[in-house]
Design a protein around this motif. Structure first.
Motif, short mmCIF file in Angstrom:
data_model
loop_
_atom_site.label_atom_id
_atom_site.label_comp_id
_atom_site.label_asym_id
_atom_site.label_seq_id
_atom_site.Cartn_x
_atom_site.Cartn_y
_atom_site.Cartn_z
N MET A 1 42.00 39.02 54.99
CA MET A 1 40.13 39.62 54.79
C MET A 1 40.28 39.99 53.63
N ALA A 2 39.15 40.14 52.78
CA ALA A 2 39.24 40.66 51.86
C ALA A 2 38.78 42.15 52.14
N SER A 3 38.92 42.88 50.54
CA SER A 3 38.85 44.28 50.05
C SER A 3 37.96 44.80 48.78
N VAL A 4 37.37 45.50 48.88
CA VAL A 4 37.09 46.22 47.66
C VAL A 4 38.90 45.85 46.31
N ASN A 5 39.46 46.84 46.78
CA ASN A 5 40.55 46.55 46.26
C ASN A 5 41.46 45.81 46.03
N SER A 6 41.70 44.54 47.23
CA SER A 6 42.11 42.93 46.45
C SER A 6 40.77 42.15 46.30
N VAL A 7 39.65 42.77 45.58
CA VAL A 7 38.61 42.22 44.83
C VAL A 7 38.99 42.33 43.15
N PHE A 8 39.24 43.88 42.94
CA PHE A 8 39.46 44.20 42.33
C PHE A 8 40.92 43.88 41.26
N ASN A 9 41.75 43.43 42.81
CA ASN A 9 42.65 43.32 41.86
C ASN A 9 43.44 42.23 41.31
N GLY A 10 42.00 40.89 42.46
CA GLY A 10 42.18 39.67 41.84
C GLY A 10 41.83 39.43 40.98
N ALA A 11 41.08 40.09 40.11
CA ALA A 11 40.01 40.33 38.90
C ALA A 11 40.95 40.61 38.01
N LEU A 12 41.80 41.54 38.22
CA LEU A 12 42.82 42.08 36.99
C LEU A 12 44.20 40.92 36.73
N ASP A 13 44.21 40.21 37.89
CA ASP A 13 45.53 39.13 37.69
C ASP A 13 44.66 38.16 37.07
N HIS A 14 43.50 37.54 36.68
CA HIS A 14 42.97 36.72 35.83
C HIS A 14 42.73 37.18 34.70
N LEU A 15 42.76 38.51 34.12
CA LEU A 15 42.74 39.26 32.59
C LEU A 15 44.05 40.19 32.90
N GLY A 16 45.22 39.58 33.40
CA GLY A 16 46.57 39.66 32.40
C GLY A 16 46.87 40.96 32.01
N GLU A 17 45.85 42.19 33.30
CA GLU A 17 46.82 42.95 33.69
C GLU A 17 47.31 43.54 35.11
N PRO A 18 47.46 44.52 35.15
CA PRO A 18 48.52 45.59 36.45
C PRO A 18 47.42 45.83 36.66
N ASN A 19 47.85 45.83 38.40
CA ASN A 19 46.59 46.12 39.04
C ASN A 19 46.49 47.50 39.77
N ILE A 20 45.79 47.67 40.39
CA ILE A 20 45.48 49.35 40.67
C ILE A 20 45.13 49.75 42.25
N SER A 21 45.48 50.74 41.83
CA SER A 21 45.33 51.20 43.90
C SER A 21 43.89 51.35 44.36
N GLY A 22 43.30 51.08 44.03
CA GLY A 22 41.62 50.80 44.32
C GLY A 22 40.64 50.67 43.71
N PRO A 23 39.65 50.96 43.95
CA PRO A 23 38.12 51.39 44.04
C PRO A 23 37.91 53.03 43.24
N VAL A 24 38.88 53.71 44.00
CA VAL A 24 38.70 55.33 43.51
C VAL A 24 39.70 55.48 42.14
N ASP A 25 40.38 54.20 41.97
CA ASP A 25 41.39 54.18 40.33
C ASP A 25 40.67 55.36 38.49
N THR A 26 40.80 55.55 38.42
CA THR A 26 40.12 56.15 37.18
C THR A 26 41.25 56.07 36.21
N THR A 27 41.34 54.91 36.34
CA THR A 27 41.76 54.34 35.08
C THR A 27 41.08 53.51 34.25
N SER A 28 41.11 53.55 32.64
CA SER A 28 39.82 52.39 32.39
C SER A 28 40.07 51.39 32.74
N TRP A 29 40.93 50.59 33.32
CA TRP A 29 40.04 49.32 34.15
C TRP A 29 39.88 50.09 35.10
#
Length: 201
Positions: free
Chosen positions: A1-29
């Motif tokens: 089942m998709a979630s905002v978190n899984s969609v965000f981390n799927g995007a980061l996988d494409h970008l070659g960037e580390p995964n984040i904790s979720g949509p409330v993550d305050t990092t630059s990405w």
């Protein structure tokens, strides 16, 4: 089942960037993805009439008589786009009926009135098929990729991935469409004298 978190981390996988904790993550990405996300979802839901987003509802009659029409109906809260209306709620009843989409209401001469429509997909990630979620991730990666250094050319790869996964999502969605038997006769006309509704028209 998709979630905002899984969609965000799927995007980061494409970008070659580390995964984040979720949509409330305050990092630059995290901030960059959260800002682009609503626009990406809205853009993808508008490029194709996704079958999985389809819904039907008997519309609530409003206490008013519009000029030029007999009835005014309220739209569902999750309404995005009209696909057709009829008086039966039967998807095989594909006669064309006239209506106006005006002022947030459906104006027509039909009573009762059933609406077949596309639902808003933002904040409904749990209903997304995996193919659509993957397409959103890839498009999100492409739209947030310009900040990447030019030397690794990942933005070009993200663009190719986004196009490929959107085609895949459309193909999957089309394969899920239920079979509708074509009525007999060389010219298909509705019982009410209108032409048969065409999903390609």
């Amino acid at each position: 089942m998709a979630s905002v978190n899984s969609v965000f981390n799927g995007a980061l996988d494409h970008l070659g960037e580390p995964n984040i904790s979720g949509p409330v993550d305050t990092t630059s990405w995290g901030r960059k993805l959260a800002q682009a996300y609503p626009r990406v979802v809205e853009a993808l839901q508008e490029v194709y009439p996704w079958n999985f987003s389809g819904a039907r509802a008997e519309l609530a009659l409003l206490d008013e008589t519009p000029i030029g029409r007999d009835y005014a109906y309220a739209k569902p809260a999750d309404f995005l786009s009209i696909r057709m209306i009829n008086t039966t709620g039967d998807p095989n009843d594909t006669a064309r009926f006239d209506y106006d989409d005006e002022g947030g209401k459906i104006l027509t001469n039909l009573s009762p009135c059933y609406l077949f429509y596309g639902r808003k997909l933002l904040n409904q990630e749990g209903m997304w098929p995996a193919a659509f979620a993957d397409a959103v991730s890839a498009e999100l990666a492409f739209r947030t990729a310009p900040g990447i250094t030019a030397r690794d050319k990942r933005r070009d790869q993200c663009e190719k991935d986004a196009a490929r996964l959107l085609r895949k999502a459309k193909s999957w969605d089309a394969s899920q469409k239920p079979y509708r038997q074509t009525p007999h006769g060389s010219i298909v006309m509705s019982a009410r004298g209108g032409t048969r509704y065409s999903e390609n028209g």
